[in-house]
Design a protein around this motif. Structure first.
Motif, PDB file in Angstrom:
ATOM      1  N   THR A 202      -9.251  76.231  -1.287  1.00  0.00           N
ATOM      2  CA  THR A 202      -9.782  75.136  -0.490  1.00  0.00           C
ATOM      3  C   THR A 202     -10.378  74.047  -1.369  1.00  0.00           C
ATOM      4  O   THR A 202     -10.210  72.856  -1.117  1.00  0.00           O
ATOM      5  N   ASP A 203     -11.096  74.442  -2.430  1.00  0.00           N
ATOM      6  CA  ASP A 203     -11.700  73.459  -3.330  1.00  0.00           C
ATOM      7  C   ASP A 203     -10.638  72.578  -3.968  1.00  0.00           C
ATOM      8  O   ASP A 203     -10.802  71.365  -4.083  1.00  0.00           O
ATOM      9  N   HIS A 204      -9.553  73.189  -4.412  1.00  0.00           N
ATOM     10  CA  HIS A 204      -8.495  72.426  -5.076  1.00  0.00           C
ATOM     11  C   HIS A 204      -7.829  71.462  -4.103  1.00  0.00           C
ATOM     12  O   HIS A 204      -7.615  70.283  -4.424  1.00  0.00           O
ATOM     13  N   ALA A 205      -7.513  71.933  -2.912  1.00  0.00           N
ATOM     14  CA  ALA A 205      -6.888  71.059  -1.912  1.00  0.00           C
ATOM     15  C   ALA A 205      -7.828  69.921  -1.532  1.00  0.00           C
ATOM     16  O   ALA A 205      -7.398  68.784  -1.334  1.00  0.00           O
ATOM     17  N   GLN A 206      -9.100  70.219  -1.448  1.00  0.00           N
ATOM     18  CA  GLN A 206     -10.058  69.175  -1.106  1.00  0.00           C
ATOM     19  C   GLN A 206     -10.157  68.135  -2.220  1.00  0.00           C
ATOM     20  O   GLN A 206     -10.271  66.939  -1.962  1.00  0.00           O
ATOM     21  N   ALA A 207     -10.097  68.611  -3.496  1.00  0.00           N
ATOM     22  CA  ALA A 207     -10.161  67.677  -4.618  1.00  0.00           C
ATOM     23  C   ALA A 207      -8.951  66.752  -4.625  1.00  0.00           C
ATOM     24  O   ALA A 207      -9.071  65.550  -4.903  1.00  0.00           O
ATOM     25  N   VAL A 208      -7.767  67.297  -4.323  1.00  0.00           N
ATOM     26  CA  VAL A 208      -6.559  66.472  -4.259  1.00  0.00           C
ATOM     27  C   VAL A 208      -6.675  65.443  -3.142  1.00  0.00           C
ATOM     28  O   VAL A 208      -6.311  64.262  -3.306  1.00  0.00           O
ATOM     29  N   ALA A 209      -7.182  65.873  -1.992  1.00  0.00           N
ATOM     30  CA  ALA A 209      -7.349  64.952  -0.867  1.00  0.00           C
ATOM     31  C   ALA A 209      -8.346  63.849  -1.205  1.00  0.00           C
ATOM     32  O   ALA A 209      -8.144  62.675  -0.856  1.00  0.00           O
TER      33      ALA A 209
ATOM     34  N   VAL B  49      -2.465  53.578 -11.649  1.00  0.00           N
ATOM     35  CA  VAL B  49      -3.730  54.319 -11.696  1.00  0.00           C
ATOM     36  C   VAL B  49      -3.348  55.780 -11.446  1.00  0.00           C
ATOM     37  O   VAL B  49      -3.019  56.172 -10.324  1.00  0.00           O
ATOM     38  N   LEU B  50      -3.353  56.572 -12.491  1.00  0.00           N
ATOM     39  CA  LEU B  50      -2.803  57.911 -12.462  1.00  0.00           C
ATOM     40  C   LEU B  50      -3.654  58.865 -11.632  1.00  0.00           C
ATOM     41  O   LEU B  50      -4.886  58.769 -11.613  1.00  0.00           O
ATOM     42  N   ARG B  51      -2.979  59.794 -10.989  1.00  0.00           N
ATOM     43  CA  ARG B  51      -3.705  60.853 -10.297  1.00  0.00           C
ATOM     44  C   ARG B  51      -4.420  61.740 -11.314  1.00  0.00           C
ATOM     45  O   ARG B  51      -3.926  61.949 -12.425  1.00  0.00           O
ATOM     46  N   ARG B  52      -5.539  62.276 -10.923  1.00  0.00           N
ATOM     47  CA  ARG B  52      -6.299  63.139 -11.805  1.00  0.00           C
ATOM     48  C   ARG B  52      -5.608  64.493 -11.932  1.00  0.00           C
ATOM     49  O   ARG B  52      -4.936  64.968 -11.016  1.00  0.00           O
ATOM     50  N   ASP B  53      -5.759  65.131 -13.085  1.00  0.00           N
ATOM     51  CA  ASP B  53      -5.181  66.450 -13.345  1.00  0.00           C
ATOM     52  C   ASP B  53      -6.140  67.499 -12.791  1.00  0.00           C
ATOM     53  O   ASP B  53      -7.051  67.971 -13.456  1.00  0.00           O
TER      54      ASP B  53
END
Length: 276
Positions: free
Chosen positions: A115-122, A271-275
């Motif tokens: 959930t944390d990872h999906a939230q960070a991407v969102a 503006v690149l997406r964050r890794d």
């Protein structure tokens, strides 16, 4: 003689069979097993010769699966797409398996869960979308200037194209000098880029030349233009370490069917997406 006359007469007939008989059917079973084994052997030899190492590994995995299928990790690409059907929330952990309450050891050590990872991407996508809205709605940029700008969100990040229009080139074709409004646009973009922490990539593109005058200078021109805009962004306040790459693409990536169209003279800022 009288005693011999009273003995019964016994006649013994011997049955002669030509060919020796079949001696039972066990040999047929053994022969069938032998033929089957030889067929399997030759099929194996053919597969070893006709397949690649990756294909052989796939065949081996089919007979001896190596993908873990556990209670907290979906292992395939079927109905659940690799997600666990036992997730505590509607968002299951992808790839490494496990749920947000039971993350894998590797991700748990990083403090990450599904959930944390999906939230960070969102959140990253929302930040890029907000940046796009801020740029296109900035009151400091006139309508004539924004007519040279086109934005879109992609898998790589927020793509900002700055392109030439008929009679309004972004660089003078003879002197290579930038348009008078380009430094101001770079300054506003650098200021807006300060609202996010994403890195930036720059690319220069030019229109193709007719065959009779085409030269290799297209590579140099596109690279020089990208480098010049990089300097403008840094002069506007963008930290140099945030610029990840500066590339020149010459006339190799036309935007339409006509590679000589003026629209192909453009700068591409991503503006690149964050890794995450």
């Amino acid at each position: 003689m009288a005693g011999n006359e009273t003995r019964p007469l016994i006649v013994k007939r011997k049955k002669v069979i030509a060919g020796g008989g079949h001696h039972g059917g066990a040999w047929k079973v053994a022969y069938a097993d032998f033929v089957t084994a030889m067929m399997a052997f030759f099929m194996l030899m053919w597969l070893l010769n006709a397949t690649t190492e990756q294909q052989r590994k796939g065949i081996a995995d089919y007979f001896s699966p190596t993908i873990p299928i556990t209670r907290i990790s979906g292992g395939g690409d079927g109905a659940f797409g690799g997600d666990s059907p036992f997730s505590e929330t509607s968002i299951a952990q992808n790839g490494t398996g496990a749920t947000n309450l039971r993350p894998t050891e590797g991700r748990q050590s990083l403090g990450l869960s599904g959930t944390d990872h999906a939230q960070a991407v969102a959140e990253d996508t929302a930040a890029l979308a907000a940046l796009e809205a801020a740029l296109t709605g900035d009151s400091r940029l006139s309508e004539d200037l924004m007519a040279h700008v086109q934005t879109r969100l992609s898998d790589e990040g927020l793509v900002i194209e700055i392109f030439s229009r008929p009679g309004q080139e972004i660089f003078d074709p003879d002197t290579g000098q930038p348009a008078i409004w380009l430094p101001e646009l770079a300054r506003v973009m650098a200021e807006l880029f300060g609202t996010v922490i994403n890195d930036v990539a720059l690319g220069g593109h030019v229109a193709a030349e007719p065959v009779v005058v085409a030269s290799e200078t297209r590579w140099r021109v596109s690279t020089d233009r990208a480098q010049l805009f990089r300097a403008m962004l840094e002069a506007g306040g963008l930290a140099p370490r945030r610029i990840q790459r500066v590339t020149g693409h010459a006339d190799r990536q036309a935007t339409g069917a006509n590679p000589m169209a003026l629209r192909n003279d453009r700068l591409e800022v991503i503006v690149l997406r964050r890794d995450l």
